[in-house]
Design a protein around this motif. Structure first.
Motif, PDB file in Angstrom:
ATOM      1  N   MET A  76      -5.809  17.942 -25.927  1.00  0.00           N
ATOM      2  CA  MET A  76      -6.585  19.055 -26.486  1.00  0.00           C
ATOM      3  C   MET A  76      -6.790  20.161 -25.455  1.00  0.00           C
ATOM      4  O   MET A  76      -7.023  19.895 -24.283  1.00  0.00           O
ATOM      5  N   LYS A  77      -6.768  21.395 -25.923  1.00  0.00           N
ATOM      6  CA  LYS A  77      -6.985  22.532 -25.030  1.00  0.00           C
ATOM      7  C   LYS A  77      -8.478  22.817 -24.883  1.00  0.00           C
ATOM      8  O   LYS A  77      -9.286  22.489 -25.751  1.00  0.00           O
ATOM      9  N   GLN A  78      -8.825  23.444 -23.740  1.00  0.00           N
ATOM     10  CA  GLN A  78     -10.228  23.737 -23.428  1.00  0.00           C
ATOM     11  C   GLN A  78     -10.937  24.452 -24.576  1.00  0.00           C
ATOM     12  O   GLN A  78     -12.062  24.102 -24.945  1.00  0.00           O
ATOM     13  N   PRO A 116     -20.951  21.447 -30.213  1.00  0.00           N
ATOM     14  CA  PRO A 116     -22.032  22.428 -30.070  1.00  0.00           C
ATOM     15  C   PRO A 116     -22.904  22.225 -28.829  1.00  0.00           C
ATOM     16  O   PRO A 116     -23.509  23.174 -28.335  1.00  0.00           O
ATOM     17  N   ASN A 117     -22.963  20.987 -28.318  1.00  0.00           N
ATOM     18  CA  ASN A 117     -23.804  20.709 -27.147  1.00  0.00           C
ATOM     19  C   ASN A 117     -22.987  20.592 -25.858  1.00  0.00           C
ATOM     20  O   ASN A 117     -23.478  20.044 -24.865  1.00  0.00           O
ATOM     21  N   ALA A 118     -21.766  21.118 -25.858  1.00  0.00           N
ATOM     22  CA  ALA A 118     -20.898  20.978 -24.684  1.00  0.00           C
ATOM     23  C   ALA A 118     -21.525  21.585 -23.432  1.00  0.00           C
ATOM     24  O   ALA A 118     -21.436  21.012 -22.340  1.00  0.00           O
ATOM     25  N   GLY A 119     -22.166  22.727 -23.579  1.00  0.00           N
ATOM     26  CA  GLY A 119     -22.779  23.380 -22.417  1.00  0.00           C
ATOM     27  C   GLY A 119     -23.901  22.548 -21.813  1.00  0.00           C
ATOM     28  O   GLY A 119     -23.980  22.378 -20.590  1.00  0.00           O
ATOM     29  N   ARG A 120     -24.776  22.007 -22.657  1.00  0.00           N
ATOM     30  CA  ARG A 120     -25.870  21.159 -22.174  1.00  0.00           C
ATOM     31  C   ARG A 120     -25.318  19.882 -21.553  1.00  0.00           C
ATOM     32  O   ARG A 120     -25.811  19.417 -20.511  1.00  0.00           O
ATOM     33  N   ARG A 172      -8.797  18.825 -17.382  1.00  0.00           N
ATOM     34  CA  ARG A 172      -8.103  19.616 -18.409  1.00  0.00           C
ATOM     35  C   ARG A 172      -9.087  20.424 -19.253  1.00  0.00           C
ATOM     36  O   ARG A 172      -8.797  21.552 -19.642  1.00  0.00           O
ATOM     37  N   LEU A 173     -10.269  19.848 -19.510  1.00  0.00           N
ATOM     38  CA  LEU A 173     -11.260  20.517 -20.355  1.00  0.00           C
ATOM     39  C   LEU A 173     -12.276  21.323 -19.555  1.00  0.00           C
ATOM     40  O   LEU A 173     -13.222  21.863 -20.105  1.00  0.00           O
ATOM     41  N   SER A 174     -12.064  21.398 -18.227  1.00  0.00           N
ATOM     42  CA  SER A 174     -12.957  22.147 -17.330  1.00  0.00           C
ATOM     43  C   SER A 174     -14.406  21.642 -17.388  1.00  0.00           C
ATOM     44  O   SER A 174     -15.354  22.414 -17.387  1.00  0.00           O
ATOM     45  N   LEU A 175     -14.556  20.333 -17.444  1.00  0.00           N
ATOM     46  CA  LEU A 175     -15.889  19.734 -17.418  1.00  0.00           C
ATOM     47  C   LEU A 175     -16.331  19.390 -15.997  1.00  0.00           C
ATOM     48  O   LEU A 175     -17.524  19.230 -15.747  1.00  0.00           O
TER      49      LEU A 175
END
Length: 443
Positions: A403-405, A413-417, A438-441
């Motif tokens: 999967m792309k970023q 929806p809560n990816a930022g938190r 890959r997902l910049s986490l």
């Protein structure tokens, strides 16, 4: 030890420095002295979430700590596998509260993926049954967390793919059973519309899932077999089964000893398989009492079944869309049918409601499909991703290898938190996987 590692899809495969531990002090010393590491269980997730430069194998961290047989509470180290637990709890009249389609995963992996089963609409995901657990964070501190204690760490760890730290211990509740058997009903559905209606009609059943023929068109588009079940009572067993209702007869397992050539899997063989599978239900409705293993774990009867997809491997594509966005499910099945890239294993389930931080399930329809690696596959899956995003859905991180970023950050929806909590407990991104990069986490 340097090893070539791949998870169940055999894609991707990477060179990794693997280290195993039996004592928490050893693990703590390793964690504070290293970077670019990720915990790994039995390698049964399909993607790259547990692959990295340094791999922490949890398979030797596998002690059963306690089993409260009166109240059905299990406390184990994270490297214990579900099959080991089942061997102990079923004869005592208990079962797993939630189980995925294989029993060969570790408890730590079950938490990191927040696994779901055929009963999500009734019992939710695995996280809903955890009493408390220990997580070894990047600082070397072990934190006991639960839904009411260090809640941020708890919810970021459930479904967080190992990025908050190493799960070392899990205490969770079990489900009471009277037998080791399932009362199963199978129902033939002539198309997608009918199977969705049947899901609703049989939603009072604890367990439900459907096999879908992805290649049908016209009036037979999405023809399916819905399978529902309940834990059987002693009265529902035959005379031989009633003599030992909590004991299953031993069965010899088959194995696939080598990778099949890639040409074995093609549109013709998938169509033939689908025709035979649909045809074996010779009646509209069929009732049967069967052992729990073929109901929950049909593929576990064939060891190394993943070799059937050839040396190049495969990806499992699983998405969810809300009940109101059924058209998204139709659109994706239509694209697959038009492309002619059907899947032997196409499984549809209905999720119930779930409030969580980063876990995959939400109330809606979830479809899982296997695709062998081939030219043009990733471009095709990119197209499917856009459809999922268009209809407000998301992909399962535990199955993802490509999967792309943009898709991840726009669909959770809560990816930022989640990323903020990961940064708090995973300072300097010590825990890092191919997926998190890959997902910049963890960048």
């Amino acid at each position: 030890m340097q090893k070539r590692l791949a998870n169940w899809g055999n894609f991707p495969a990477v060179d990794s420095d693997e280290n195993a531990f039996t004592q928490e002090d050893e693990l703590r010393k390793y964690v504070v002295a290293n970077t670019h590491m990720i915990a790994r269980g039995n390698g049964r997730c399909y993607g790259d979430a547990s692959l990295g430069k340094h791999s922490i194998s949890m398979l030797k961290y596998d002690k059963m700590l306690s089993f409260d047989t009166a109240n059905g509470i299990m406390d184990v180290q994270a490297g214990v596998t579900l099959d080991q637990i089942l061997d102990i709890i079923v004869p005592k009249g208990w079962f797993l509260p939630v189980t995925p389609g294989t029993k060969y995963i570790t408890v730590g992996g079950a938490v990191a993926s927040d696994v779901h089963g055929k009963n999500h609409h009734v019992d939710g995901a695995f996280s809903g049954h955890i009493i408390d657990m220990d997580v070894l964070t990047a600082s070397g501190e072990t934190i006991c967390c639960s839904a009411t204690q260090h809640e941020d760490l708890f919810w970021a760890t459930c479904g967080g793919m190992g990025l908050t730290g190493v799960i070392t211990r899990v205490k969770f509740g079990l489900k009471k059973i009277a037998t080791a058997y399932i009362r199963q009903t199978q129902l033939k559905a002539k198309n997608l519309e009918e199977v969705i209606r049947l899901f609703d009609e049989y939603k009072h059943y604890t367990y439900s899932m459907a096999w879908i023929d992805c290649l049908q068109k016209g009036d037979s588009f999405g023809r399916s077999i819905l399978i529902v079940g309940e834990h059987a009572t002693p009265e529902e067993l035959n005379a031989a089964q009633q003599k030992a209702p909590l004991t299953l007869p031993a069965k010899r397992k088959l194995t696939l000893p080598f990778n099949l050539p890639s040409f074995v899997l093609n549109t013709f063989t998938v169509k033939a398989f689908n025709w035979l599978y649909y045809g074996k239900n010779y009646k509209k409705v069929m009732h049967k009492v069967i052992p729990y293993e073929p109901f929950f774990y049909p593929l576990d009867a064939i060891l190394h079944w993943n070799r059937g997809y050839g040396k190049a491997g495969f990806v499992q594509y699983q998405f969810v869309v809300s009940l109101e966005q059924k058209d998204g499910l139709v659109a994706i099945l239509q694209r697959i049918s038009d492309k002619g890239w059907g899947s032997f294993l196409a499984v549809l389930k209905v999720f119930g409601k779930q409030d969580s931080l980063i876990s995959f399930p939400m109330e809606g329809y979830t479809l899982a499909l296997d695709f062998p690696i081939r030219k043009g596959l990733f471009e095709f899956l990119d197209e499917l991703d856009e459809i999922v995003l268009q209809y407000g859905g998301r992909l399962y991180l535990s199955k993802d290898a490509r999967m792309k970023q943009k898709i991840f950050w726009n669909s959770y929806p809560n990816a930022g938190r989640f990323a903020e909590i990961v940064k708090q407990y995973n300072n300097n991104a010590r825990f890092e996987s191919l997926q998190s990069e890959r997902l910049s986490l963890t960048k």
